[in-house]
Design a protein around this motif. Structure first.
Motif, PDB file in Angstrom:
ATOM      1  N   PRO A 248     -30.358 -41.504  38.194  1.00  8.91           N
ATOM      2  CA  PRO A 248     -31.796 -41.362  38.583  1.00  8.91           C
ATOM      3  C   PRO A 248     -32.904 -42.478  37.758  1.00  8.91           C
ATOM      4  CG  PRO A 248     -31.270 -39.619  37.301  1.00  8.91           C
ATOM      5  CD  PRO A 248     -30.137 -40.075  37.877  1.00  8.91           C
ATOM      6  N   GLY A 249     -33.876 -42.819  38.053  1.00 10.72           N
ATOM      7  CA  GLY A 249     -34.606 -43.393  37.516  1.00 10.72           C
ATOM      8  C   GLY A 249     -34.429 -44.970  37.403  1.00 10.72           C
ATOM      9  N   GLU A 250     -33.457 -45.563  38.089  1.00 13.53           N
ATOM     10  CA  GLU A 250     -33.248 -47.052  38.038  1.00 13.53           C
ATOM     11  C   GLU A 250     -32.640 -47.178  39.472  1.00 13.53           C
ATOM     12  OE1 GLU A 250     -33.298 -49.390  35.764  1.00 13.53           O
ATOM     13  OE2 GLU A 250     -34.118 -47.711  34.534  1.00 13.53           O
TER      14      GLU A 250
ATOM     15  N   VAL B 112     -25.670 -47.354  35.338  1.00 12.03           N
ATOM     16  CA  VAL B 112     -26.872 -47.100  34.392  1.00 12.03           C
ATOM     17  C   VAL B 112     -26.533 -46.174  33.184  1.00 12.03           C
ATOM     18  CG1 VAL B 112     -29.024 -45.921  34.400  1.00 12.03           C
ATOM     19  CG2 VAL B 112     -28.537 -47.348  36.302  1.00 12.03           C
ATOM     20  N   GLY B 113     -27.087 -46.455  32.100  1.00  7.94           N
ATOM     21  CA  GLY B 113     -27.017 -45.919  30.698  1.00  7.94           C
ATOM     22  C   GLY B 113     -25.721 -45.794  30.210  1.00  7.94           C
TER      23      GLY B 113
ATOM     24  N   PHE C 183     -33.926 -49.781  23.588  1.00  5.25           N
ATOM     25  CA  PHE C 183     -34.571 -50.641  22.621  1.00  5.25           C
ATOM     26  C   PHE C 183     -34.144 -50.946  21.456  1.00  5.25           C
ATOM     27  CE2 PHE C 183     -35.567 -46.740  21.058  1.00  5.25           C
ATOM     28  CZ  PHE C 183     -36.203 -45.878  22.045  1.00  5.25           C
TER      29      PHE C 183
ATOM     30  N   ASP D  99     -32.613 -41.378  26.549  1.00  9.10           N
ATOM     31  CA  ASP D  99     -32.751 -42.587  25.987  1.00  9.10           C
ATOM     32  C   ASP D  99     -31.860 -43.581  26.527  1.00  9.10           C
ATOM     33  OD1 ASP D  99     -32.179 -41.517  22.277  1.00  9.10           O
ATOM     34  OD2 ASP D  99     -33.671 -41.526  23.813  1.00  9.10           O
ATOM     35  N   PHE D 100     -31.070 -43.133  27.638  1.00 10.94           N
ATOM     36  CA  PHE D 100     -30.328 -44.119  28.084  1.00 10.94           C
ATOM     37  C   PHE D 100     -30.535 -44.469  29.738  1.00 10.94           C
ATOM     38  CE2 PHE D 100     -28.034 -43.883  24.444  1.00 10.94           C
ATOM     39  CZ  PHE D 100     -27.537 -42.559  23.938  1.00 10.94           C
ATOM     40  N   ASN D 101     -31.831 -44.451  29.811  1.00  5.21           N
ATOM     41  CA  ASN D 101     -32.312 -44.498  31.341  1.00  5.21           C
ATOM     42  C   ASN D 101     -31.901 -43.519  32.123  1.00  5.21           C
ATOM     43  OD1 ASN D 101     -33.832 -46.699  30.599  1.00  5.21           O
ATOM     44  ND2 ASN D 101     -32.201 -48.061  30.992  1.00  5.21           N
ATOM     45  N   LEU D 102     -31.518 -42.211  31.959  1.00  3.58           N
ATOM     46  CA  LEU D 102     -30.933 -41.293  32.803  1.00  3.58           C
ATOM     47  C   LEU D 102     -32.133 -40.329  33.239  1.00  3.58           C
ATOM     48  CD1 LEU D 102     -27.462 -40.582  31.429  1.00  3.58           C
ATOM     49  CD2 LEU D 102     -28.147 -42.292  33.500  1.00  3.58           C
TER      50      LEU D 102
ATOM     51  N   PRO E 125     -36.209 -40.276  34.534  1.00  2.00           N
ATOM     52  CA  PRO E 125     -37.308 -41.197  34.820  1.00  2.00           C
ATOM     53  C   PRO E 125     -38.549 -41.071  33.737  1.00  2.00           C
ATOM     54  CG  PRO E 125     -36.895 -39.819  36.464  1.00  2.00           C
ATOM     55  CD  PRO E 125     -36.024 -39.118  35.479  1.00  2.00           C
TER      56      PRO E 125
ATOM     57  N   CYS F  75     -38.012 -41.916  18.143  1.00  2.00           N
ATOM     58  CA  CYS F  75     -37.797 -42.065  19.470  1.00  2.00           C
ATOM     59  C   CYS F  75     -38.983 -41.666  20.194  1.00  2.00           C
ATOM     60  CB  CYS F  75     -36.520 -41.365  19.999  1.00  2.00           C
ATOM     61  SG  CYS F  75     -35.037 -42.377  19.346  1.00  2.00           S
TER      62      CYS F  75
END
Lengths: 208, 614
Positions: A29-31, A83-84, A91, B120-123, B125, B178
């Motif tokens: 999700p999210g990407e 992803v991830g 960051f 933190d790892f874009n998992l 939204p 964070c």
């Protein structure tokens, strides 16, 4: 698959491509579905680019693209970025400058890619990499007119959305300023761009 | 330290009491008179006892002890609530601000955690939640003497910062780890109004650049600042203002600069503040403006003058030529963070060979196995090691391997915590570490290639991780990787009796793996799983335990909607969230994330559209 096939897929067979996209990335999700690590040197090794490149060395790639993520993951040949993973905080890009991933949309393509602008040093590198990624398209490249292959038809203008939300032509500002202000890229069909009056070339195309 | 404070015990009561039909001894111990009608008698004996209790309970600092004390009887419950000064809430959605402020009325310090770590790892939204706003508003009304706020993975807005500064007159410490949602203008407003501010620590947070000069906004006159950490702030700062601020902060002990501070500027700051104990060096390279012929300051002297320096970090854009400047303080260092410094083994060796007291070391894998061997040779006091990848991709070259790993295990016997990213590993090396480092509390090994087996034998990594749980009897946190079958999880369930946090990715063969863990690990609090073949049956096997856990995260596994529904129906005090990708509307639940957690409040009212609460 020949490069022609690949072209056909990208331009018309949105459904088929989406199926493969779903197969590959079981819901992260999210990407966008396929996260590209960007980079001129990497673009040609990744995911769908393989199907459109003339580099047919790894024919295994095409077969494996149709499999589930689980199987693809177990294949040592598969290089699809997930992803991830590895789980290093976004960051906290270490040892490099802060990375700057932006989405790249191409008019007519059913999915987006992502590139890390920080790994390029110039417009030339970026555009070359984009050409690799979407190599069935010809990207209007002011920097080297000879590369434009008008025979294959559709030309694309590289544009980007800046911090203020405006759509700009790639190449007008110094490279570093571009990197800092660019939020997303769009390869716009030249026919659409005609109306924008973008007839003169960008100012910084030849520098950097 | 944040890792150790991971248990979620700031709730009203341990989970077995969630139904408030207490099965513990909640009967009121009759104080004073034997007749039992204490309320109607003279309050004096009760009052004395409560006062005594209050004085005694003030000494109780551990929140676990406090939770236990609060269960003794109503009187103790009440007094404990009055005397709890530090409130820890491990999941901001487990309890509402209203409930928290109603019970704990004299809180001085608030510690809140929001998003789960995999965010933190874009998992996950953006916009999922974990807003500080309702908390700051509730506390502003109910606990205006709040002095300290520590937030982890929460969204904080500029308005929230304003509320903090305006509503809490004696506010002293803000630590944001964070976090996101705020910018330099919010910071500017905050610092200008917090006249008693001692600590402003921004760690790995996203701070938007509103082009406001927040450093300039610190009030004039002597400042109370003891700690100023802003190394994550990705925008230029007003250096002259910073220099003046440091000059008027005699109590300043911790200063961590961002990458916009050049080494020349660092020098000037160090001259102003030789009393520093913690220093983040900023870029550690000269600004572009510095000409070739300019006289460079004597950096060595400035470091030598900082005799109290024990913790060094920064090096955000390091020019290794300048490294020798830190030689004078190496021998005093207990903590060194090189995780932004792309240096080689050769560049590391002269530094590390003097760091005999080093206990915490964060570094990039650019130092290679050879660099790790140098660490092992000198740092006999090492407690915590983190090795991060320069190139965080699956198919990159691996500069570190089982060789460096084993060397560390042999040289650093007191190791308690390790985080190690690599491309190749062997069971033998992991087993060796399990034997050499019995004090391990945190073991996180990330073999970056998914499903990668033992590099030498081709076997799964089961035995290595098995040895860790078997031999490291104090282990509370474990992250696994590489090719793992159900057997590895069988080991974890059998031997990992103290494990509280477990991270699993691309591992296991079947539901049995998850069952082993859920049935075998009674202390399990936080379980995060991605891309592993665990389905509904496995999920159901944990029903007996979910109220004891802070959360369960499962993404890209084999769950179905019905399976998740079943759990939601079976456990009313569990909030079961199904999170879809923000871009997609139609997806199987396979493609979605299950995130569930115990809560006293039921479904939250701030869930975004892409979250479905079952």
């Amino acid at each position: 698959m020949s490069s022609e096939n690949g072209k056909r897929l990208l331009e018309t067979d949105a459904g088929g491509l989406n199926f493969e996209a779903t197969e590959l990335t079981l819901g992260l999700p999210g990407e966008p579905r396929v996260t590209s690590d960007g980079g001129a040197k990497l673009g040609s090794k990744r995911g769908f680019s393989e199907t459109v490149d003339l580099k047919l060395g790894d024919n295994n790639q095409e077969v494996k693209l149709g499999h589930s993520l689980q199987e693809a993951a177990k294949s040592p040949v598969s290089k699809t970025q997930v992803v991830g993973w590895p789980p290093v905080r976004g960051f906290a890009k270490r040892g490099k400058k802060s990375c700057k991933y932006v989405k790249v949309a191409v008019d007519g393509a059913p999915y987006l890619r992502k590139v890390d602008l920080e790994i390029y040093n110039s417009y030339q590198q970026l555009l070359t990499s984009l050409e690799d990624m979407f190599s069935c398209f010809t990207i209007r490249n002011y920097l080297n007119e000879k590369k434009i292959d008008q025979v294959n038809g559709i030309e694309y203008m590289p544009t980007y959305e800046d911090k203020d939300g405006d759509w700009m032509l790639v190449g007008d500002v110094p490279w570093q300023m571009f990197v800092e202000s660019c939020k997303r890229l769009r390869l716009m069909k030249s026919s659409e761009a005609v109306g924008l009056g973008l007839t003169t070339g960008p100012k910084y195309a030849s520098t950097n | 330290m944040a890792e150790q404070m991971s248990d979620d015990e700031g709730q009203q009561s341990p989970p077995s009491d969630l139904d408030f039909t207490s099965n513990k001894a909640r009967t009121c111990i009759v104080t004073g008179s034997v007749s039992g009608h204490t309320e109607f008698q003279s309050p004096y004996p009760d009052q004395v006892l409560e006062n005594v209790l209050e004085n005694v309970l003030h000494f109780l600092t551990s929140r676990r002890d406090r939770n236990t004390a609060s269960l003794v009887c109503k009187s103790w419950y009440r007094v404990e609530a009055l005397t709890r000064s530090e409130l820890f809430i491990g999941n901001c959605y487990a309890v509402s601000p209203a409930r928290a402020t109603a019970r704990f009325t004299r809180v001085r310090a608030l510690h809140l955690k929001g998003r789960p770590r995999f965010a933190d790892f874009n998992l996950m939204p953006h916009g999922w939640g974990a807003h500080f706003n309702p908390w700051v508003l509730a506390f502003a009304k109910a606990c205006p003497w709040l002095e300290k706020v520590y937030l982890k993975r929460m969204s904080v807005t500029d308005d929230d910062l304003a509320t903090l500064a305006e509503s809490f007159l004696g506010f002293k410490e803000l630590v944001l780890f964070c976090c996101d949602g705020f910018g330099t203008s919010g910071l500017a407003n905050f610092v200008s109004k917090c006249r008693q501010l001692k600590v402003l620590d921004l760690i790995e947070s996203e701070v938007s650049d509103d082009e406001t000069d927040w450093i300039l906004c610190f009030p004039e006159g002597e400042s109370h600042l003891e700690s100023l950490i802003f190394d994550c702030v990705e925008c230029p700062i007003n250096f002259e203002a910073l220099e003046r601020l440091v000059a008027r902060s005699p109590s300043l002990k911790k200063l961590r600069l961002n990458r916009y501070v050049s080494i020349g500027q660092l020098y000037r700051l160090m001259v102003q503040a030789p009393q520093l104990t913690h220093l983040g060096t900023g870029s550690f390279s000269p600004s572009e403006i510095a000409g070739q012929g300019d006289q460079e300051p004597d950096y060595v002297t400035s470091f030598a003058a900082c005799k109290s320096l024990v913790c060094l970090s920064g090096f955000r854009e390091i020019i290794p030529d300048y490294l020798p400047a830190i030689y004078p303080i190496c021998a005093n260092l207990t903590s060194l963070n090189f995780s932004y410094a792309n240096i080689t083994a050769e560049q590391l060796k002269p530094i590390i060979s003097n760091c005999h007291k080093l206990q915490v070391f964060w570094v990039l894998d650019s130092i290679c196995d050879e660099g790790l061997q140098a660490v092992a040779a000198t740092c006999k006091e090492l407690r915590e090691l983190r090795v991060f990848p320069v190139d965080a991709r699956e198919d990159s070259d691996g500069p570190v391997s089982e060789v460096g790993f084993q060397a560390i295990s042999e040289g650093c016997r007191k190791l308690q915590s390790i985080l190690y990213f690599c491309q190749r590993m062997t069971n033998a090396a992991v087993i060796a570490m399990s034997r050499n480092c019995p004090d391990l509390v945190v073991f996180r090994l990330c073999i970056m290639g998914r499903h990668r087996p033992d590099h030498v034998t081709g076997e799964p990594m089961d035995d290595g991780f098995g040895a860790i749980v078997m031999n490291c009897k104090k282990l509370t946190r474990l992250a696994v990787s590489g090719l793992l079958t159900d057997k590895a999880f069988d080991y974890i369930g059998r031997y990992g009796k103290l494990v509280r946090t477990l991270s699993v990715a691309f591992a296991g063969d079947s539901d049995m793996a998850l069952k082993y863990v859920l049935e075998g690990c009674p202390q399990l609090q936080k379980l995060e799983i991605r891309d592993s073949p665990f389905g509904d049956a496995a999920l159901c096997s944990g029903l007996h335990h979910y109220y004891n856990m802070r959360f369960l995260w499962m993404s890209s596994c084999r769950l179905t909607h019905q399976g998740c529904q079943q759990i939601a129906h079976a456990m009313p005090r569990l909030v079961v969230e199904v999170i879809r990708s923000a871009d997609e509307e139609e997806m199987d639940v396979c493609d979605q994330t299950l995130y569930m957690y115990r809560s006293l409040e039921g479904p939250r009212n701030d869930a975004p559209k892409f979250v479905t609460i079952l």
